[in-house]
Scaffold this motif. Structure first.
Motif, short mmCIF file in Angstrom:
data_model
loop_
_atom_site.label_atom_id
_atom_site.label_comp_id
_atom_site.label_asym_id
_atom_site.label_seq_id
_atom_site.Cartn_x
_atom_site.Cartn_y
_atom_site.Cartn_z
N ILE A 45 0.54 -1.46 0.24
CA ILE A 45 0.15 -0.08 0.07
C ILE A 45 1.20 1.40 0.32
O ILE A 45 1.89 0.76 0.92
CB ILE A 45 -0.66 -0.02 1.32
CG1 ILE A 45 -0.51 -0.32 2.79
CG2 ILE A 45 -2.03 -0.70 1.05
CD1 ILE A 45 -1.17 0.72 3.65
N GLN A 64 -5.28 6.40 7.54
CA GLN A 64 -6.62 5.90 7.25
C GLN A 64 -6.79 4.87 7.31
O GLN A 64 -6.76 4.42 6.76
CB GLN A 64 -6.89 7.20 6.50
CG GLN A 64 -9.27 7.28 7.47
CD GLN A 64 -9.78 8.31 6.43
OE1 GLN A 64 -9.12 8.91 5.35
NE2 GLN A 64 -11.08 8.41 7.19
N THR A 69 -5.29 -4.29 5.02
CA THR A 69 -4.25 -3.32 5.25
C THR A 69 -3.88 -2.03 6.43
O THR A 69 -3.25 -2.39 6.93
CB THR A 69 -3.66 -3.39 4.10
OG1 THR A 69 -3.61 -4.45 3.10
CG2 THR A 69 -2.15 -3.20 4.31
N PRO A 212 -4.85 7.23 -6.59
CA PRO A 212 -5.83 6.21 -7.05
C PRO A 212 -5.31 4.72 -6.61
O PRO A 212 -4.32 5.17 -6.32
CB PRO A 212 -4.88 6.02 -8.86
CG PRO A 212 -3.81 6.73 -8.72
CD PRO A 212 -3.56 7.69 -7.68
C1 LIG Z 1 0.93 8.29 -3.67
C2 LIG Z 1 -0.41 8.11 -2.71
C3 LIG Z 1 -0.27 8.20 -0.72
C4 LIG Z 1 -0.71 7.58 0.29
N1 LIG Z 1 -0.96 8.81 0.46
C5 LIG Z 1 -2.14 8.43 1.94
C6 LIG Z 1 -1.83 8.67 2.75
O1 LIG Z 1 -0.80 9.59 3.25
N2 LIG Z 1 -2.75 8.46 4.12
C7 LIG Z 1 -3.77 7.65 3.71
O2 LIG Z 1 -4.12 7.49 4.85
N3 LIG Z 1 -4.11 7.22 2.75
C8 LIG Z 1 -3.22 7.36 1.46
N4 LIG Z 1 -3.29 6.73 0.49
C9 LIG Z 1 -4.33 5.91 0.04
C10 LIG Z 1 -3.44 4.46 0.83
O3 LIG Z 1 -2.91 3.76 0.23
C11 LIG Z 1 -4.87 3.47 0.66
O4 LIG Z 1 -6.02 3.70 2.02
C12 LIG Z 1 -5.10 2.27 1.17
O5 LIG Z 1 -4.09 1.40 0.09
C13 LIG Z 1 -6.41 1.52 1.66
O6 LIG Z 1 -5.76 -0.46 2.22
P1 LIG Z 1 -6.68 -0.86 2.43
O7 LIG Z 1 -6.50 -2.62 2.16
O8 LIG Z 1 -6.58 -0.40 3.80
O9 LIG Z 1 -8.04 -0.67 2.15
P2 LIG Z 1 -9.34 -1.47 0.22
O10 LIG Z 1 -9.95 -1.98 1.39
O11 LIG Z 1 -7.83 -1.83 0.09
O12 LIG Z 1 -9.55 -0.23 0.01
C14 LIG Z 1 -10.56 0.59 0.57
C15 LIG Z 1 -10.06 2.10 -0.03
O13 LIG Z 1 -8.73 2.48 -0.52
C16 LIG Z 1 -8.31 2.73 -2.17
N5 LIG Z 1 -7.65 1.46 -2.13
C17 LIG Z 1 -6.69 0.33 -1.89
N6 LIG Z 1 -6.12 -0.08 -2.07
C18 LIG Z 1 -5.75 0.66 -2.19
C19 LIG Z 1 -3.99 1.19 -2.80
N7 LIG Z 1 -2.99 -0.08 -3.47
N8 LIG Z 1 -3.48 2.46 -3.56
C20 LIG Z 1 -4.78 3.40 -3.53
N9 LIG Z 1 -5.57 4.04 -2.82
C21 LIG Z 1 -6.39 2.46 -2.47
C22 LIG Z 1 -9.73 1.96 -2.40
O14 LIG Z 1 -10.25 2.83 -3.09
C23 LIG Z 1 -10.41 1.86 -1.41
O15 LIG Z 1 -11.90 3.15 -1.60
C24 LIG Z 1 -2.27 6.77 -0.69
C25 LIG Z 1 -2.00 6.57 -2.46
C26 LIG Z 1 -0.89 7.35 -2.67
C27 LIG Z 1 -1.88 6.75 -4.60
#
Ligand SMILES: Cc1cc2nc3c(=O)[nH]c(=O)nc-3n(C[C@H](O)[C@H](O)[C@H](O)COP(=O)(O)OP(=O)(O)OC[C@H]3O[C@@H](n4cnc5c(N)ncnc54)[C@H](O)[C@@H]3O)c2cc1C
Length: 283
Positions: A45, A64, A69, A212
């Motif tokens: 992630i 958040q 994960t 994204p």
């Molecule tokens: C460049 C970048 C920087 C980020 N920085 C932050 C940050 O500083 N703090 C933060 O809280 N979140 C950040 N995010 C988003 C974070 O990566 C996702 O919330 C996380 O991957 C969710 O994983 P999960 O398994 O907990 O949830 P999931 O159940 O997998 O997903 C929950 C939500 O997160 C989004 N998501 C899922 N997988 C990914 C992924 N691999 N990449 C991006 N979004 C995803 C989906 O749209 C979904 O709505 C960032 C994303 C990107 C691309």
């Protein structure tokens, strides 16, 4: 293995961890991110580097808990180790002297906005910050943002802190009255879309930091594809920052929903599992 050396709860479901990562701390610049795996079979992630500390050789991550994960990560405590962290990834923010800049931050995006505004302030810009959240509890990093801002405005949906309303209400008022040289917006995708739509009318260059779905972070998998000005870009290597006036936000919002069912299933199975029920957070 990377050790967690500090952990704090910042808001409901929002946690901060400081992780010892000597090499990443040395190189990290504002706007960059890391990709981590909590354990060796975990998913990758991406999370933004919210700060770094050269003495402690550490980086700060604010996340958040939205799915499996991030919830798993939230259960780790001080002394626990994260299996792997790759970074710094992505292009650094363009930190120059622009004049008067506005940073608009929403929710957990406020932490990601912080290093950018800090860099802009150090370059001599006049920094106006507008930060907002659902309610008082969700407006994180207030002191940090205040310390590097010339002006700070806070909005909450319910009026429990600052002004009742949206960050864009304050932004519109400022744009009506003053000349602004550049704007950064970091937060929920829908917030970045609304900010970009608004600032387009005033012709103020607006940079957004996109989030994204992203998998490998090297430009090979194509998961983080976005359309910017009719060109296909990969957020991991071409971004994460783009010209907000050129981003196809409707496509991005639709792509974010692609794995909703699988994400919900993964979360349900995790919460039903022993790890999900017990956890081992020391905080
Ligand atoms: C460049 C970048 C920087 C980020 N920085 C932050 C940050 O500083 N703090 C933060 O809280 N979140 C950040 N995010 C988003 C974070 O990566 C996702 O919330 C996380 O991957 C969710 O994983 P999960 O398994 O907990 O949830 P999931 O159940 O997998 O997903 C929950 C939500 O997160 C989004 N998501 C899922 N997988 C990914 C992924 N691999 N990449 C991006 N979004 C995803 C989906 O749209 C979904 O709505 C960032 C994303 C990107 C691309």
């Amino acid at each position: 293995m990377f050790e967690i050396i500090l952990k704090k709860q910042l808001a409901p479901n929002v946690k901060l961890i400081e992780v010892k990562t000597p090499l990443i701390a040395k190189k990290a610049l504002p706007g960059q991110f890391v990709i981590l795996r909590v354990h060796e079979k975990g998913e990758r992630i991406p999370l933004t580097i919210a700060d770094k500390n050269l003495e402690k050789e550490s980086i700060t991550i604010v996340f958040q808990e939205v799915g499996k994960t991030t919830k798993l990560l939230g259960r780790l405590g001080v002394g626990d180790k994260i299996s792997d962290i790759v970074g710094p990834l992505g292009n650094p923010s363009e930190i120059e002297k622009f004049g008067v800049v506005i940073g608009v931050g929403g929710g957990v995006g406020i932490a990601a906005l912080y290093p950018i505004l800090k860099g802009l302030k150090e370059k001599g810009n006049y920094v106006i910050s507008i930060i907002g959240g659902r309610s008082s509890d969700y407006v994180i990093f207030r002191e940090e943002i205040k310390n590097i801002s010339d002006e700070i405005y806070i909005t909450t949906d319910d009026g429990s802190l600052g002004r009742k309303g949206l960050v864009t209400d304050v932004l519109k008022e400022i744009l009506e009255e003053r000349k602004i040289d550049r704007i950064w917006a970091v937060g929920p995708t829908i917030m970045m879309k609304v900010v970009s739509d608004l600032t387009k009318n005033y012709g103020v260059p607006t940079i957004v930091s996109l989030n994204p779905i992203m998998v490998d972070g090297t430009g090979m998998c194509g998961g983080c594809r976005v359309t910017v000005g009719d060109k296909i870009k990969f957020t991991c290597i071409d971004g994460p920052e783009f010209d907000g006036h050129l981003v196809d936000f409707d496509e991005l919002l639709a792509r974010l929903k692609t794995y909703k069912e699988e994400e919900a299933l993964a979360l349900r199975l995790f919460e039903e599992s022993e790890v999900g029920k017990v956890g081992h957070s020391k905080n």
